[in-house]
Write a protein that holds these residues in place. Sequence first.
Motif, PDB file in Angstrom:
ATOM      1  N   VAL A  17       7.899   0.766   2.459  1.00  0.00           N
ATOM      2  CA  VAL A  17       7.568   1.435   1.393  1.00  0.00           C
ATOM      3  C   VAL A  17       7.734   0.421  -0.012  1.00  0.00           C
ATOM      4  CG1 VAL A  17       8.424   3.351  -0.156  1.00  0.00           C
ATOM      5  CG2 VAL A  17       8.638   3.537   2.323  1.00  0.00           C
ATOM      6  N   PRO A  18       6.506   0.541  -0.872  1.00  0.00           N
ATOM      7  CA  PRO A  18       6.433  -0.337  -1.989  1.00  0.00           C
ATOM      8  C   PRO A  18       7.608  -0.183  -2.653  1.00  0.00           C
ATOM      9  CG  PRO A  18       4.379   0.708  -1.466  1.00  0.00           C
ATOM     10  CD  PRO A  18       5.343   1.399  -0.631  1.00  0.00           C
ATOM     11  N   ALA A  19       7.923  -1.585  -3.241  1.00  0.00           N
ATOM     12  CA  ALA A  19       9.166  -1.666  -4.192  1.00  0.00           C
ATOM     13  C   ALA A  19       9.148  -0.669  -5.411  1.00  0.00           C
ATOM     14  CB  ALA A  19       9.409  -3.229  -4.630  1.00  0.00           C
TER      15      ALA A  19
ATOM     16  N   TRP B 270      12.076  -7.950  -0.385  1.00  0.00           N
ATOM     17  CA  TRP B 270      11.532  -8.161   0.963  1.00  0.00           C
ATOM     18  C   TRP B 270      11.028  -9.741   0.276  1.00  0.00           C
ATOM     19  CZ3 TRP B 270      12.118  -6.756   5.725  1.00  0.00           C
ATOM     20  CH2 TRP B 270      12.667  -5.597   5.811  1.00  0.00           C
ATOM     21  N   ILE B 271      11.427 -10.824   0.749  1.00  0.00           N
ATOM     22  CA  ILE B 271      11.125 -12.076   0.330  1.00  0.00           C
ATOM     23  C   ILE B 271      10.335 -12.990   1.492  1.00  0.00           C
ATOM     24  CG2 ILE B 271      12.081 -14.453  -0.435  1.00  0.00           C
ATOM     25  CD1 ILE B 271      12.713 -11.951  -2.488  1.00  0.00           C
ATOM     26  N   GLU B 272       9.363 -13.448   1.121  1.00  0.00           N
ATOM     27  CA  GLU B 272       8.293 -14.311   2.105  1.00  0.00           C
ATOM     28  C   GLU B 272       9.108 -15.295   2.640  1.00  0.00           C
ATOM     29  OE1 GLU B 272       7.474 -13.585  -1.113  1.00  0.00           O
ATOM     30  OE2 GLU B 272       5.555 -12.541  -1.388  1.00  0.00           O
TER      31      GLU B 272
ATOM     32  N   ALA C  89       0.718  -1.281   0.028  1.00  0.00           N
ATOM     33  CA  ALA C  89       0.028   0.107   0.017  1.00  0.00           C
ATOM     34  C   ALA C  89       0.863   1.321   0.017  1.00  0.00           C
ATOM     35  CB  ALA C  89      -0.880  -0.132   1.142  1.00  0.00           C
ATOM     36  N   ALA C  90       0.390   2.268  -0.743  1.00  0.00           N
ATOM     37  CA  ALA C  90       1.133   3.529  -0.704  1.00  0.00           C
ATOM     38  C   ALA C  90       1.111   4.149   0.298  1.00  0.00           C
ATOM     39  CB  ALA C  90       0.764   4.230  -1.724  1.00  0.00           C
ATOM     40  N   LEU C  91       2.216   4.933   1.133  1.00  0.00           N
ATOM     41  CA  LEU C  91       2.255   5.662   2.327  1.00  0.00           C
ATOM     42  C   LEU C  91       1.022   6.790   2.182  1.00  0.00           C
ATOM     43  CD1 LEU C  91       5.769   5.989   3.393  1.00  0.00           C
ATOM     44  CD2 LEU C  91       4.238   4.441   3.847  1.00  0.00           C
TER      45      LEU C  91
END
Length: 225
Positions: free
Chosen positions: A60-62, A111-113, A46-48
Amino acid sequence: MPERIMPGLGLRAFYDPGQRNWGTSLSEDLRRLSALVQARATSRTAALPATGTAGQIAIVPAAAGANANALALWDQSPAGAAAWVYLTPEDGWKVWIADEARHVRFTAGAWIEVPRPGIVRIRTLTASSHTLEAVDLGSILETTGSSAVTVTIPVEATVPFEIGTLINVTQVGAGIATVTAAPGVSLNGVTGGSVALDGQWSGAALVKRGADAWVIHGALAGAVV
């Protein structure tokens, strides 16, 4: 003893007696510690919002234009006004994502699950070619189209998968799925080897067994050549 950076989270300590502005450094480090111990974030997609809520932490989204992948904390700026404050992630940081109900780990710039026992992530491949990337770790890659798809295993200098990495490939669509090793990578002992899956609904497992050495086994159309 002069101020120095401590191992681990990079906190500062051992201030000189009477050192100026040590309180600012201490406050910044306590904020860092507060955010990272049992770290949790509202979202990573989600956008900040322009204005956060007290104590909110988000990733912050990639795809964001600035501070991509950073931890964003709604706190106070150095001037004292409420604002987003950003922490640049380091490899190995793990965060709980509330809107996904899962942990993610920062690895190789993304960011990896974190795999959960008994739960395997499914990724759908829609393009005609796909080179394995860090996010594929532990996943099932499904090819779903009617056109042929090539899945390429990169050299470890490009994507440093650990030995023991497991990635599954399933051909769901009619398009033939082929797994091929990049130059310098061996597949079942064949350098630069390639093999197609056996047809629709067939699947195969890819395992990294050594430096630039992979094994494939499952429903294959033939031997690796």
